[in-house]
Design a protein around this motif. Structure first.
Motif, PDB file in Angstrom:
ATOM      1  N   LYS A 129      -2.345 -15.552  -4.511  1.00 42.33           N
ATOM      2  CA  LYS A 129      -1.258 -15.860  -5.444  1.00 42.33           C
ATOM      3  C   LYS A 129      -0.436 -14.627  -5.781  1.00 42.33           C
ATOM      4  N   LEU A 130      -1.112 -13.507  -5.980  1.00 44.74           N
ATOM      5  CA  LEU A 130      -0.415 -12.283  -6.364  1.00 44.74           C
ATOM      6  C   LEU A 130       0.126 -11.570  -5.140  1.00 44.74           C
ATOM      7  N   PRO A 131       1.249 -10.866  -5.294  1.00 50.28           N
ATOM      8  CA  PRO A 131       1.703 -10.035  -4.184  1.00 50.28           C
ATOM      9  C   PRO A 131       0.814  -8.811  -4.045  1.00 50.28           C
ATOM     10  N   ALA A 132       0.808  -8.238  -2.856  1.00 48.87           N
ATOM     11  CA  ALA A 132       0.216  -6.922  -2.639  1.00 48.87           C
ATOM     12  C   ALA A 132       1.353  -5.910  -2.604  1.00 48.87           C
ATOM     13  N   ILE A 133       1.023  -4.644  -2.867  1.00 45.53           N
ATOM     14  CA  ILE A 133       2.016  -3.574  -2.757  1.00 45.53           C
ATOM     15  C   ILE A 133       1.655  -2.723  -1.549  1.00 45.53           C
ATOM     16  N   ARG A 134       2.566  -2.711  -0.594  1.00 44.82           N
ATOM     17  CA  ARG A 134       2.360  -1.932   0.627  1.00 44.82           C
ATOM     18  C   ARG A 134       3.152  -0.641   0.539  1.00 44.82           C
ATOM     19  N   THR A 135       2.494   0.467   0.847  1.00 42.65           N
ATOM     20  CA  THR A 135       3.103   1.799   0.792  1.00 42.65           C
ATOM     21  C   THR A 135       2.971   2.472   2.147  1.00 42.65           C
ATOM     22  N   GLU A 136       4.064   3.023   2.645  1.00 46.46           N
ATOM     23  CA  GLU A 136       4.035   3.782   3.894  1.00 46.46           C
ATOM     24  C   GLU A 136       4.512   5.201   3.615  1.00 46.46           C
ATOM     25  N   THR A 137       3.741   6.167   4.108  1.00 43.91           N
ATOM     26  CA  THR A 137       4.081   7.582   3.977  1.00 43.91           C
ATOM     27  C   THR A 137       3.856   8.253   5.327  1.00 43.91           C
ATOM     28  N   PRO A 138       4.242   9.523   5.488  1.00 48.33           N
ATOM     29  CA  PRO A 138       3.974  10.196   6.765  1.00 48.33           C
ATOM     30  C   PRO A 138       2.483  10.341   7.077  1.00 48.33           C
ATOM     31  N   TYR A 139       1.612  10.199   6.059  1.00 53.34           N
ATOM     32  CA  TYR A 139       0.189  10.466   6.257  1.00 53.34           C
ATOM     33  C   TYR A 139      -0.687   9.217   6.270  1.00 53.34           C
ATOM     34  N   TYR A 140      -0.221   8.135   5.683  1.00 55.97           N
ATOM     35  CA  TYR A 140      -1.071   6.945   5.579  1.00 55.97           C
ATOM     36  C   TYR A 140      -0.227   5.725   5.250  1.00 55.97           C
ATOM     37  N   ARG A 141      -0.828   4.568   5.474  1.00 53.37           N
ATOM     38  CA  ARG A 141      -0.295   3.303   4.989  1.00 53.37           C
ATOM     39  C   ARG A 141      -1.337   2.710   4.053  1.00 53.37           C
ATOM     40  N   ALA A 142      -0.892   2.323   2.880  1.00 53.53           N
ATOM     41  CA  ALA A 142      -1.812   1.805   1.870  1.00 53.53           C
ATOM     42  C   ALA A 142      -1.329   0.443   1.401  1.00 53.53           C
ATOM     43  N   ARG A 143      -2.290  -0.411   1.089  1.00 54.83           N
ATOM     44  CA  ARG A 143      -1.936  -1.724   0.545  1.00 54.83           C
ATOM     45  C   ARG A 143      -2.935  -2.103  -0.542  1.00 54.83           C
ATOM     46  N   TRP A 144      -2.429  -2.197  -1.769  1.00 58.60           N
ATOM     47  CA  TRP A 144      -3.248  -2.610  -2.902  1.00 58.60           C
ATOM     48  C   TRP A 144      -3.028  -4.101  -3.163  1.00 58.60           C
ATOM     49  N   SER A 145      -4.135  -4.828  -3.376  1.00 53.25           N
ATOM     50  CA  SER A 145      -4.020  -6.260  -3.654  1.00 53.25           C
ATOM     51  C   SER A 145      -5.150  -6.701  -4.568  1.00 53.25           C
ATOM     52  N   PHE A 146      -4.896  -7.765  -5.322  1.00 54.94           N
ATOM     53  CA  PHE A 146      -5.931  -8.397  -6.140  1.00 54.94           C
ATOM     54  C   PHE A 146      -6.507  -9.541  -5.324  1.00 54.94           C
ATOM     55  N   ILE A 147      -7.822  -9.543  -5.127  1.00 51.63           N
ATOM     56  CA  ILE A 147      -8.431 -10.536  -4.241  1.00 51.63           C
ATOM     57  C   ILE A 147      -9.300 -11.523  -5.004  1.00 51.63           C
ATOM     58  N   GLY A 148      -9.159 -11.539  -6.343  1.00 51.45           N
ATOM     59  CA  GLY A 148      -9.866 -12.514  -7.158  1.00 51.45           C
ATOM     60  C   GLY A 148     -11.218 -12.033  -7.626  1.00 51.45           C
TER      61      GLY A 148
END
Length: 750
Positions: free
Chosen positions: A188-207
């Protein structure tokens, strides 16, 4: 162990000591921030009323001019700087002796200026809609995260092979960060995806109280990556106990952390230890005497990692029923940024809700339901297809007449009637109408009472008051005696007469619509007649000094439709725009009250000049508080603070309030009306399709389905130079926006 110095010693050391020439760029930025951050906490007297009128809607607890002066003093020549900062030190010693978590962080930043520290910029909520303020997660650009208010921070560090920090998720510049909301399957909730020169990160609530970080490393072999749990973060708090059992880390006997795959090493310790950034205790269980525990996870041997946080004590719960955080629309448009921005506003608005109440902005800055801001939020959600949520938010707006942080304000009844009737009209639910009727009737009668007031009218308000104003003697003052057929109502501590009367006009018209559906003909006719008289008085006042208030130009057409002479209104808008915009029709400077600017852009759309609305829309896209997440700000400093952030270890020097949900609602309403809206400037409403569609889109097929108006839902499709519109509700005249040629084929279907 380091000797802990007094606050005054550290302040002088930070300002006057030479910088460490061997520090990295990231460390120098942290040191500079450590020096400057204290300026945001100098107490100052409230601004005088005249300055309140000039500077906009809300008033900060500290004087921004003095804050700016203190920061600038760090760059003054030595004699003046020394004298001023000596005074600052004395001020701190007298007024800030009681340590708060915020001051503990500032003290630590001065004690350890070369350590990495939280960004303290552009945070957004990643949170369950309706959960309490304490359960709101906070995310800052770069991927740093706190799973709840006053919990702890999670950050990502990049080092060389010796352990020297090259960058952290808090120090990466904005131009090296790409962020986006993404909606994953069955979430239901969106995740926040972040891209940088060093990593890709994705934070999400999974219940089930669990937050997940999916991390993909982009680094070469000469670099190391660590994930670090610390007391400080976007919304940090004390870290007292760390317990590692080779598979799981427990934090403060509440949170648990698991990894897949297992990290190479796990180090725990206390930040007061020398070289803590590269060392640890070597123990599986660590207790921090000063609440400054940390855990550092060394990620080696894999590119893809999954990090899971679980709240084992107070997982976020909500009484709010919702099925999605997306707009309930089907959009096929040429510009993905337009669609992404629209969906982002819905997500921001929903994630900022607490129980069945709206919040003006960041819920821990504004822990209260505020009628004015909330009315826009409710209408925006209803129009965007979140009708069931909007209906749940209506109850306090119906049952209470006057509430908000400034007390009993005169625009409240009109705005509440507008919001409640918009929801009721879209819902087409007679049971909802009948429940709403006695509340709507009471509010309409209150507007009539204000219009006929012969002396000041006082009414008690509900709910909390902004702490800075709790001792005022005018909190229950709704309005003064009416003049020239207009309510002389209080709003934002002064009398913006044209704004108050515009929304009161809208409220009477909305009440009449409800009355007519319920066949209460006498009330409907009476309120319409009184609204017509009010409209005439408003038009006369537009030629007086009352029109100078900026609030006049956020409501004249949308949402009030009180303007009779569009040409006169447009001329005044043009005069304002010439002062605020440059030769390329861009805003000259960052506005304090971003919701006013977006609302003013909406007036240009209603005037049939979408190019001006687009210029403002693009300016806001280019100037986001959290790049890529389409969120904006209010004011300067902590507007109307309830001092909650002083109890967290993060967000220590806020430059403004963000996110701001009145701005999000205004942005969402503007975008929706660019696709389809009801022009109510005439005797009968006209449906305008594609009012904000730019000419360059006309070369491509596009469609919008599920767009809600108070006359019913609308679908439209543009294909091969022809427009087809489906009306599901009351019939009305239909026309196309300015980008379409006058002879464009238009087919309207039931």
């Amino acid at each position: 162990m380091r000797r802990k110095k007094s606050f005054s010693e550290l302040l002088w050391q930070a300002v006057f000591a030479k910088a460490n020439d061997r520090s990295t760029g990231s460390e120098r930025r942290s040191a500079g921030f450590s020096t400057c951050c204290i300026a945001g906490f100098l107490p100052a007297p409230p601004r005088p009323p005249a300055e309140r009128l000039l500077n906009g809607k809300r008033i900060a607890g500290f004087n921004p001019a003095e804050t700016t002066a203190c920061k600038a003093a760090l760059h003054w020549p030595w004699p003046g700087r020394a004298a001023l900062l000596a005074a600052i030190t004395l001020l701190f010693s007298h007024s800030l002796l009681a340590q708060s978590p915020r001051l503990e962080v500032i003290h630590a930043m001065l004690q350890r200026p070369n350590d990495p520290w939280p960004r303290g910029q552009g945070h957004v909520l990643l949170a369950v809609p309706g959960c309490p303020e304490a359960g709101k997660g906070y995310h800052e650009p770069g991927g740093s995260f706190s799973p709840g208010f006053g919990t702890f921070g999670v950050s990502i560090w990049i080092t060389d092979n010796t352990g020297r920090i090259i960058a952290t998720s808090d120090s990466l510049p904005f131009d090296e960060i790409r962020q986006q909301f993404v909606w994953l399957t069955n979430r239901k909730l969106p995740a926040i995806r972040t891209e940088t020169p060093y990593y890709r990160a994705r934070w999400s609530f999974i219940g089930d109280g669990r937050w997940q970080l999916d991390l993909n490393l982009q680094t070469e072999s000469d670099k190391k990556v660590f994930v670090v749990i610390r007391s400080v973060g976007p919304a940090g708090g004390p870290v007292r106990l760390l317990d590692w059992n080779s598979k799981e880390l427990r934090i403060n006997e509440r949170w648990s952390v698991t990894w897949s795959p297992d990290p190479a090493t796990v180090s725990a310790g206390d930040e007061s230890v020398e070289n803590w950034k590269v060392s640890g205790s070597g123990l599986n269980r660590y207790t921090s005497e000063d609440d400054w525990g940390f855990a550092r996870f060394d990620l080696r041997g894999a590119k893809d990692w999954m990090f899971t946080l679980r709240d084992n004590l107070l997982p976020p719960t909500t009484p709010l029923a919702y099925s999605s955080t997306l707009a309930g629309l089907e959009l096929n448009l040429p510009d993905a940024k337009f669609t992404n921005c629209l969906h982002a506003q819905v997500a921001h608005l929903l994630m900022g809700l607490v129980n069945n109440e709206t919040r003006p902005g960041d819920p821990n800055n504004y822990p209260l339901n505020w009628l004015r801001d909330g009315a826009y939020v409710i209408v925006a959600l209803a129009r965007a297809g979140q009708l069931e949520v909007a209906k749940q938010l209506c109850r306090p707006f119906a049952e209470q007449d006057l509430f908000g942080g400034f007390g009993s304000e005169a625009d409240g009844p009109g705005l509440a009637l507008w919001a409640l009737e918009e929801v009721a009209a879209i819902a087409r639910d007679m049971d909802f109408d009948r429940w709403l009727w006695p509340h709507a009737k009471r509010k309409a009668e209150l507007i009539l009472k204000m219009l006929s007031a012969t002396e000041p009218l006082r009414k008690p308000c509900s709910g909390p008051i902004v702490p800075a104003y709790t001792n005022r003697d005018d909190l229950d003052l709704v309005c003064d005696a009416a003049q020239d057929g207009l309510i002389v109502g209080r709003m934002d501590w002064h009398r913006p007469i044209l704004f108050v009367n515009a929304v009161s006009y809208r409220g009477l018209r909305s009440a009449a619509e409800l009355a007519e559906r319920l066949e209460n003909v006498a009330e409907a006719n009476g309120w319409r007649d009184r609204a017509a008289e009010l409209k005439q008085a408003w038009e006369k006042a537009l030629e007086t000094a009352q029109a100078e208030d900026e609030r006049t130009y956020i409501c004249g057409l949308y949402p009030a439709w009180v303007v009779s002479d569009k040409d006169a209104f447009q001329k005044k808008l043009e005069e304002r725009r010439a002062r605020s915009h440059d030769d390329e029709d861009k805003l000259k400077e960052k506005p304090l009250w971003s919701y006013f600017n977006v609302a003013e852009a909406h007036q240009w759309l209603a005037l049939g000049q979408p190019d001006k609305a687009w210029n403002d829309l693009r300016w806001f896209w280019d100037n986001q508080a959290s790049p890529g997440l389409f969120t904006w700000w209010e004011g300067k400093g902590e507007e109307n603070t309830f001092h909650r952030w002083e109890q967290a270890r993060g967000w220590v020097a806020p430059s403004n309030v963000t996110p701001h949900y009145w701005t999000a609602a205004e942005m969402l309403l503007l975008q929706l009306d660019m696709l389809a809206y009801l022009d109510e400037s005439g005797s009968e409403p006209t449906l305008v399709i594609g009012a904000g569609i730019p000419k360059e889109w006309l070369d491509m097929a596009m469609s919008g389905k599920g767009l809600s108006t108070r006359l019913g839902k609308v679908d439209w499709e543009w294909r091969k130079g022809k427009m087809t519109v489906w009306l599901r509700g009351e019939k009305c005249a239909v026309k196309l926006g300015p980008a379409f040629k006058s002879d464009t084929p238009l087919k309207v279907k039931d």
